[in-house]
Design a protein around this motif. Sequence first.
Motif, PDB file in Angstrom:
ATOM      1  N   PHE A 141      49.834  63.236  68.860  1.00 37.28           N
ATOM      2  CA  PHE A 141      49.603  61.975  68.159  1.00 37.28           C
ATOM      3  C   PHE A 141      48.988  60.923  69.072  1.00 37.28           C
ATOM      4  CE2 PHE A 141      52.890  64.063  65.710  1.00 37.28           C
ATOM      5  CZ  PHE A 141      52.398  63.924  64.422  1.00 37.28           C
ATOM      6  N   GLN A 142      48.273  59.982  68.449  1.00 36.16           N
ATOM      7  CA  GLN A 142      47.705  58.845  69.176  1.00 36.16           C
ATOM      8  C   GLN A 142      48.844  58.057  69.807  1.00 36.16           C
ATOM      9  OE1 GLN A 142      45.697  56.591  66.183  1.00 36.16           O
ATOM     10  NE2 GLN A 142      44.083  58.093  65.890  1.00 36.16           N
ATOM     11  N   GLY A 143      48.651  57.632  71.046  1.00 33.27           N
ATOM     12  CA  GLY A 143      49.641  56.808  71.718  1.00 33.27           C
ATOM     13  C   GLY A 143      50.589  57.582  72.612  1.00 33.27           C
ATOM     14  N   ARG A 147      47.520  57.577  75.499  1.00 32.47           N
ATOM     15  CA  ARG A 147      46.282  58.212  75.029  1.00 32.47           C
ATOM     16  C   ARG A 147      45.815  57.558  73.731  1.00 32.47           C
ATOM     17  NH1 ARG A 147      47.568  63.934  74.010  1.00 32.47           N
ATOM     18  NH2 ARG A 147      47.954  63.160  71.938  1.00 32.47           N
ATOM     19  N   SER A 148      44.535  57.283  73.602  1.00 31.50           N
ATOM     20  CA  SER A 148      44.013  56.657  72.382  1.00 31.50           C
ATOM     21  C   SER A 148      43.482  57.681  71.387  1.00 31.50           C
ATOM     22  CB  SER A 148      42.910  55.657  72.740  1.00 31.50           C
ATOM     23  OG  SER A 148      41.853  56.326  73.391  1.00 31.50           O
ATOM     24  N   THR A 149      43.433  58.935  71.764  1.00 33.43           N
ATOM     25  CA  THR A 149      42.968  59.977  70.850  1.00 33.43           C
ATOM     26  C   THR A 149      44.153  60.758  70.314  1.00 33.43           C
ATOM     27  OG1 THR A 149      42.702  61.550  72.657  1.00 33.43           O
ATOM     28  CG2 THR A 149      40.767  60.226  72.066  1.00 33.43           C
ATOM     29  N   GLY A 150      43.926  61.467  69.233  1.00 32.37           N
ATOM     30  CA  GLY A 150      44.970  62.295  68.645  1.00 32.37           C
ATOM     31  C   GLY A 150      45.148  61.987  67.176  1.00 32.37           C
ATOM     32  N   ARG A 151      46.140  62.604  66.575  1.00 28.68           N
ATOM     33  CA  ARG A 151      46.421  62.447  65.149  1.00 28.68           C
ATOM     34  C   ARG A 151      47.024  61.095  64.833  1.00 28.68           C
ATOM     35  NH1 ARG A 151      50.025  67.074  62.542  1.00 28.68           N
ATOM     36  NH2 ARG A 151      49.576  65.839  60.730  1.00 28.68           N
ATOM     37  N   ILE A 156      50.671  63.416  56.700  1.00 28.42           N
ATOM     38  CA  ILE A 156      52.007  63.951  56.955  1.00 28.42           C
ATOM     39  C   ILE A 156      52.890  63.488  55.809  1.00 28.42           C
ATOM     40  CG2 ILE A 156      54.033  63.911  58.446  1.00 28.42           C
ATOM     41  CD1 ILE A 156      52.214  63.396  60.775  1.00 28.42           C
ATOM     42  N   SER A 157      53.428  64.415  55.068  1.00 33.71           N
ATOM     43  CA  SER A 157      54.309  64.012  53.978  1.00 33.71           C
ATOM     44  C   SER A 157      55.741  63.942  54.487  1.00 33.71           C
ATOM     45  CB  SER A 157      54.220  65.001  52.806  1.00 33.71           C
ATOM     46  OG  SER A 157      54.756  66.251  53.194  1.00 33.71           O
TER      47      SER A 157
END
Length: 164
Positions: A141-143, A147-151, A156-157
């Motif tokens: 995930f982002q953060g 990190r600034s990249t990612g999901r 996501i339900s």
Amino acid sequence: MKTLSGERKIVSRLLAVVLSALLTVPLLSSCGGGSKTASPPPPVDDTVGRNVSNNVPANRPEAKKGLGTGQKVAILAGAAALYYLYNKHQNAKEDGAQGKYYLSKNGRVYYRDAEHRAHWVTPPSEGIRVPESEARRYQEFQGYNGRSTGRDLSGISSSAAPAL
């Protein structure tokens, strides 16, 4: 026999009374208690100037600052921090900021207050310090560790979200 001006006065008074009564109906009906089965009010967007912090309660000792020899930590911010907070609070029984969190269809995390109003959750700007072993599940995930990249959390339900 009545005069024409006398009849007009009576009709005008009667019309004034009827119109006054009709104008008070909306006023009186709006003062009602409302239905208890009504849907909850719209979400409150109070994210400006307000963050959810991951403070340690006073009865627990505070975690060490920085990296210790026995414990490595990761910093979760952004989407990673939101997903961490959601997983941490998704099974809580109470209402409010320390209660149950929900994942919206648009990928945001929120909680409901005692009046069932939704409040969007904003992760703390400094991030959340989490043991590295626990933080690994948020590395996509982002953060994650700055990190600034990612999901992000869209797609996501809440039913597919893994529990802690």
